[in-house]
Every structure is written in C-alpha cells, then in structure tokens.
Design a protein around this motif. Structure first.
Motif, PDB file in Angstrom:
ATOM      1  N   ALA A 285       0.822  -1.220   0.000  1.00 30.09           N
ATOM      2  CA  ALA A 285       0.000   0.000   0.000  1.00 30.09           C
ATOM      3  C   ALA A 285       0.857   1.271   0.000  1.00 30.09           C
ATOM      4  O   ALA A 285       0.329   2.364   0.137  1.00 30.09           O
ATOM      5  N   ILE A 286       2.165   1.120  -0.159  1.00 30.08           N
ATOM      6  CA  ILE A 286       3.051   2.264   0.081  1.00 30.08           C
ATOM      7  C   ILE A 286       2.777   3.428  -0.880  1.00 30.08           C
ATOM      8  O   ILE A 286       2.869   4.582  -0.489  1.00 30.08           O
ATOM      9  N   ARG A 287       2.453   3.084  -2.123  1.00 34.05           N
ATOM     10  CA  ARG A 287       2.120   4.142  -3.092  1.00 34.05           C
ATOM     11  C   ARG A 287       0.865   3.744  -3.855  1.00 34.05           C
ATOM     12  O   ARG A 287       0.538   2.564  -3.952  1.00 34.05           O
TER      13      ARG A 287
ATOM     14  N   THR B  53       4.885  12.067   7.850  1.00 33.54           N
ATOM     15  CA  THR B  53       3.567  12.590   7.459  1.00 33.54           C
ATOM     16  C   THR B  53       3.066  12.067   6.110  1.00 33.54           C
ATOM     17  O   THR B  53       1.951  12.359   5.711  1.00 33.54           O
ATOM     18  N   TYR B  54       3.923  11.308   5.416  1.00 35.57           N
ATOM     19  CA  TYR B  54       3.526  10.766   4.104  1.00 35.57           C
ATOM     20  C   TYR B  54       3.251   9.268   4.162  1.00 35.57           C
ATOM     21  O   TYR B  54       2.799   8.687   3.182  1.00 35.57           O
ATOM     22  N   CYS B  55       3.531   8.620   5.285  1.00 40.34           N
ATOM     23  CA  CYS B  55       3.713   7.164   5.265  1.00 40.34           C
ATOM     24  C   CYS B  55       2.540   6.391   5.856  1.00 40.34           C
ATOM     25  O   CYS B  55       2.096   6.632   6.982  1.00 40.34           O
TER      26      CYS B  55
ATOM     27  N   ILE C  39      17.039   8.759   3.675  1.00 36.14           N
ATOM     28  CA  ILE C  39      17.108  10.174   4.059  1.00 36.14           C
ATOM     29  C   ILE C  39      15.789  10.882   3.756  1.00 36.14           C
ATOM     30  O   ILE C  39      15.387  11.782   4.451  1.00 36.14           O
ATOM     31  N   GLN C  40      15.147  10.514   2.677  1.00 37.71           N
ATOM     32  CA  GLN C  40      13.823  11.020   2.228  1.00 37.71           C
ATOM     33  C   GLN C  40      13.871  12.399   1.586  1.00 37.71           C
ATOM     34  O   GLN C  40      13.148  12.668   0.650  1.00 37.71           O
ATOM     35  N   SER C  41      14.717  13.311   2.094  1.00 38.46           N
ATOM     36  CA  SER C  41      14.866  14.615   1.439  1.00 38.46           C
ATOM     37  C   SER C  41      16.196  15.213   1.877  1.00 38.46           C
ATOM     38  O   SER C  41      16.666  14.937   2.983  1.00 38.46           O
TER      39      SER C  41
ATOM     40  N   ALA D 216       8.222   9.179  -6.540  1.00 35.98           N
ATOM     41  CA  ALA D 216       7.389  10.389  -6.577  1.00 35.98           C
ATOM     42  C   ALA D 216       6.418  10.300  -5.413  1.00 35.98           C
ATOM     43  O   ALA D 216       5.838   9.222  -5.165  1.00 35.98           O
ATOM     44  N   TYR D 217       6.258  11.396  -4.709  1.00 36.20           N
ATOM     45  CA  TYR D 217       5.335  11.407  -3.576  1.00 36.20           C
ATOM     46  C   TYR D 217       3.940  10.959  -4.016  1.00 36.20           C
ATOM     47  O   TYR D 217       3.429  11.389  -5.045  1.00 36.20           O
ATOM     48  N   SER D 218       3.346  10.107  -3.204  1.00 35.27           N
ATOM     49  CA  SER D 218       2.015   9.603  -3.514  1.00 35.27           C
ATOM     50  C   SER D 218       1.130   9.801  -2.277  1.00 35.27           C
ATOM     51  O   SER D 218       1.480   9.330  -1.190  1.00 35.27           O
ATOM     52  N   PRO D 219       0.011  10.543  -2.413  1.00 31.05           N
ATOM     53  CA  PRO D 219      -0.840  10.770  -1.241  1.00 31.05           C
ATOM     54  C   PRO D 219      -1.478   9.470  -0.765  1.00 31.05           C
ATOM     55  O   PRO D 219      -2.045   8.744  -1.575  1.00 31.05           O
TER      56      PRO D 219
HETATM   57  N1  5AD Z   1       4.948   8.395  -1.445  1.00 30.34           N
HETATM   58  C1  5AD Z   1       6.123   8.086  -2.021  1.00 30.34           C
HETATM   59  N2  5AD Z   1       7.054   7.321  -1.450  1.00 30.34           N
HETATM   60  C2  5AD Z   1       6.795   6.838  -0.208  1.00 30.34           C
HETATM   61  N3  5AD Z   1       7.524   6.077   0.634  1.00 30.34           N
HETATM   62  C3  5AD Z   1       6.800   5.901   1.750  1.00 30.34           C
HETATM   63  N4  5AD Z   1       5.623   6.515   1.662  1.00 30.34           N
HETATM   64  C4  5AD Z   1       5.589   7.137   0.452  1.00 30.34           C
HETATM   65  C5  5AD Z   1       4.650   7.943  -0.215  1.00 30.34           C
HETATM   66  N5  5AD Z   1       3.479   8.277   0.347  1.00 30.34           N
HETATM   67  C6  5AD Z   1       8.859   5.612   0.326  1.00 30.34           C
HETATM   68  C7  5AD Z   1       9.865   6.101   1.367  1.00 30.34           C
HETATM   69  C8  5AD Z   1      10.175   4.859   2.130  1.00 30.34           C
HETATM   70  C9  5AD Z   1      10.017   3.791   1.070  1.00 30.34           C
HETATM   71  C10 5AD Z   1       9.836   2.423   1.587  1.00 30.34           C
HETATM   72  O1  5AD Z   1       8.889   4.209   0.341  1.00 30.34           O
HETATM   73  O2  5AD Z   1      10.995   6.594   0.691  1.00 30.34           O
HETATM   74  O3  5AD Z   1      11.467   4.865   2.690  1.00 30.34           O
END
Ligand code: 5AD
Ligand code: SF4
Length: 452
Positions: A63-65, A175-177, A277-279, A348-351
């Motif tokens: 479900a991560i993205r 906050t994204y996870c 690191i994430q960012s 890419a960030y995914s809500p």
């Molecule tokens: N959007 C994009 N990438 C994500 N990750 C976790 N949540 C999200 C998201 N909402 C990535 C992070 C994490 C990896 C397992 O997945 O980088 O370390």
C-alpha cells in the motif's frame, strides 16, 4: 477481532492442493509470503508457478504508493477470469492493502474468497479451510500483532540467503507514510528466538541472513532487558556457518554508534548501510516529521565512513512532497552528489490514506513530480556508475546466488557492499564465497572474472 491463540488446524494433508502466490512490495512482504507458503504446506498446499493451474491464488499486496494499490485491482480483475474458467479456484488477498481495507476490499471485490491482514498470517490455514468448507468469503483483520508472537513455519525461496524478521511495525509517524497504519507499532522478536532460528539456518546450509524490519535500527528497545541491533549482530556473528549478515531498513535517528561499531567489529556483518534520508532539505524533512536535519544525517554517514571507509551506503528519497519548491528539490539533488550514495530508491510522492500530507495544499502535478523523478534518477545513476567504476581491477569476494536471470550462461553473486557481480563460473560455486576480479561496471552491476 477474533481469538488469536488459535490452535493450528488439523493437518488435512490427504488432499493435495496447489497454491500460487504473487508478492508486491518490500522484502518484508516477500518474507511474509515465504511464511504463508510454510503455513499452507501444513494443510497440504504446495507452491506452483502457473496461476492457471492453482487451487488457491494469493495476492500479497503493498500500500506504500497509489500505483502499487492500483496494481492490486488490475491483478484481481485478471484473476477473476481465471476463477470463472476454473470454478473452485480460490483467491486470497493479504498484505498491507488487505490490512487497511479489510471488509471494504471484500465488498469491492466480492469474488475474493479470503481477505487477511498483516497481523494474522498465522490464521491463514484456518481461514482457507473455513472458506473452503463454507464456500463463503471470509475476512479477518487484526488491529495488532498477537501479544505472544507465534512462531510461523516458512518455506524459503532461496537455499543460500534467508530473510529473518527481527522487528515488526514502526513507531514513527512520517507525514507521508501509511506503514504505521498497516504494520502497527514496533514489536521486537526476542534475541534468543532469532538466534535459534539463525543457528538452524546455518545448520541447514544458509550462508547469509538479512535481518528485516520497517525499522531494524530500533530493534530491542521494547524488550526486557533492552538490547540494540549491535547486540544482535554480535550474537549472530558468532554463528560460524553464517558468513554474511545484512539488515534492512533503518531510521537515521536510531543508528547509534554501537550499531556501527558492531558492524565494523563483526567479521560476517556486511559493510553496507541502507539509511533512508527522504529529502536533502531541512524544511521538507521537518514537514515530513523525520526528526533530524540534513546535518544530523551527514554526521551519521561521516561516522560510518570514518570507521569503514569502504562501506556502501544506499538510501530512499521522495520527490515532489507537497509544497516542495524547485530549490528544495535541488537540495536533494545536491545532497546525492555530495554524499555519493551507492544506490537510491527514488519515488514520486504519492498521497496515502490516513496520512496528514495527503490533505495538504501545494500538491504537485503528476507531470512535475515525474519530471523531478526522472532528473533525480539520472543523477543517482551517474553517481552509482562513478562509484561502481572504482571497483574495476579490484578483487572482491562474492557470495554466488545462482545463474544470472538475463544471461543464464553467467552466474550472479553479490559483494559485501551489495554490488551485483555477473561472471562466468561453475554450477558448483552456487552458495559459495568466491573471489572474482572486477572487469567492467555499469550503474547497476559489475562484471567479473575468476582470477587466473
Ligand atoms: N509516497 C512516495 N514514497 C513513499 N515512501 C513511503 N511513503 C511514500 C509515499 N506516500 C517511500 C519512502 C520509504 C520507502 C519504503 O517508500 O521513501 O522509505
Ligand atoms: Fe514510514 Fe517513516 Fe516508519 Fe519509515 S520511519 S516506515 S517512512 S513512518
């Protein structure tokens, strides 16, 4: 919630059945799938590779993205056609999407026979037998892991390298996870239990173990007495047959100097750190609630490299976090170049549902995110290529895992630093530590030859 300490179902091994399993996502999911196969073996199910012939098809979801989640529904659509052709075939959905959606998944895909979560794997045989007996769909999802972690049988996919879960869940709330919502709070396995499992693996011919968890660097803080990952690495380092210890994945805040020392001082511990690191930007890190700054992260890397100059370091980075400016994105790019990561999982960030950032203003368009992602990938690739080229001419010890997928006449192994090496070798080398001379390098792998 159902009762948890259910007695294992009676073996019904008389009736042989087949199971096909498809796994999305991280190593944790792959490891869970091996446990599902172990559990199902107890009730007569053997794994097969062709889903068209399977009595039971299992989808272990991620479900991560969003795109991982979308894939679940397109797979299930295709599986329904198999089920229509072959009535009696059962479909089970487990993993993080099942944990999150539970009964709503059951409603959305009514032809699914079993929905089970990440906290009740041990119940899978019961659920399969129940669905089989009643011909009705069953859904069971626990909110938490059982208090006493059940020891679950396993059928591993490799005879050389084994995944061993040491801690479940994650106590952070980035906050994204979505992970904390689908994998729950951190819960470590007892060190004795892990060591016993790994001693058994050693006796069974395994050469390598990868200690798994969403946050292995937090291992042991919840045990009595408290221990840390360094203690566990030292303990496993004493198991002669295990030549390589790896661990995945961690959080920079929990990587204490004792863990780094344990890796340095334990011969079998690989000098390889995966440290998300994430960012590379402080404002973004703060808004992600990562709990550290870029400088803090740099000091971690510094400590590793001071103690182990040849250590490999890889990371995870997200691009296009809500509100990420062009400059903040460039801070991540510059950091990749400065820190020289051996590899990076970029995304890419995914809500995601339940997560605060999903509702924030300043969401970037798909085009913007993917443009940033493409650029970042090209930088990651260039850096990795440069690092890999430094291996040319070196002699490296690799653990040979098998034949190369793309070139079956070649063999494939990994260095301690997790570099894939393809070389012309012999069947008898599979499972052995072999010295090779590195001849060429691309960003993702090395070529080598046996020394003359
Ligand atoms: N959007 C994009 N990438 C994500 N990750 C976790 N949540 C999200 C998201 N909402 C990535 C992070 C994490 C990896 C397992 O997945 O980088 O370390
Ligand atoms: Fe998700 Fe953050 Fe936990 Fe990693 S540390 S699993 S990114 S909440």
């Amino acid at each position: 919630m159902s009762a948890i300490n259910t007695v294992a179902p009676p073996k019904q091994a008389t009736e042989k059945k087949s199971v096909y399993i498809e796994t999305f996502g991280c190593q944790m999911n792959k490891s869970d799938s091996e446990h599902m196969l172990g559990l199902l073996d107890d009730i007569g199910y053997s794994q097969i590779d062709d889903k068209n012939d399977a009595d039971l098809m299992i989808l272990n979801t991620c479900a991560i993205r969003e795109n991982a989640e979308d894939k679940v529904f397109s797979y299930l659509g295709a599986w329904k056609k198999i089920k229509d052709r072959r009535p009696g075939t059962m479909i089970a959905v487990g993993g993080c999407v099942a944990q999150d959606e539970g009964t709503s998944l059951q409603r959305r895909v009514p032809y699914v026979d079993i929905v089970f979560g990440t906290h009740n794997l041990h119940r899978l045989p019961d659920l399969v037998l129940k669905a089989r007996a009643t011909k009705e769909s069953v859904c069971e999802v626990f909110q938490e892991l059982p208090e006493d972690l059940p020891e679950i049988p396993v059928i591993r996919q490799s005879a050389i390298s084994a995944w061993v879960s040491i801690i479940y869940g994650c106590d952070y709330n980035c906050t994204y996870c979505i992970v904390p919502f689908v994998r729950g709070r951190e819960k470590s396995r007892e060190m004795d239990v892990i060591a016993k499992e790994i001693e058994g693996l050693g006796l069974g011919g395994y050469k390598e173990v990868t200690l798994l968890g969403q946050n292995v660097t937090a291992y042991g803080h919840d045990l009595d007495p408290k221990v840390h990952l360094g203690h566990l690495i030292e303990r496993i380092g004493k198991i002669d047959q295990i030549k390589r210890i790896r661990f995945l994945t961690g959080h920079p805040r929990d990587l204490n100097p004792e863990i780094i020392d344990a890796v340095k001082n334990t011969e079998s511990a690989c000098e390889y750190f995966h440290l998300p690191i994430q960012s590379g930007d402080n404002r973004t890190l703060r808004r992600m609630a990562r709990g550290y700054t870029v400088d803090f992260y740099k000091r971690c890397i510094d400590q590793i490299r001071t103690k182990m100059p040849n250590a490999a370091i890889s990371t995870d980075i997200i691009v296009g976090f809500p509100g990420e400016t062009e400059q903040e994105f460039m801070n991540s790019i510059n950091l990749i170049e400065e820190l020289q990561f051996d590899a990076a999982n970029t995304a890419a960030y995914s809500p995601r549902p339940h997560t605060p950032a999903a509702d924030w203003e300043g969401q970037l368009s798909q085009e913007e995110k993917f443009e940033r992602l493409r650029f970042m990938n090209s930088v990651v690739t260039d850096v990795a290529h440069k690092i890999n080229k430094r291996y040319i001419g070196r002699r490296e010890q690799i653990l040979v895992e098998g034949r190369s997928d793309r070139h079956p006449e070649r063999f494939m192994g990994r260095t301690g630093t997790n570099k894939i090496v393809n070389f012309e070798g012999q069947e008898s080398m599979i499972g052995q530590l072999v010295d090779v001379e590195i001849t060429t390098a691309n960003p993702w792998a090395l070529r080598g030859k046996l020394p003359e």
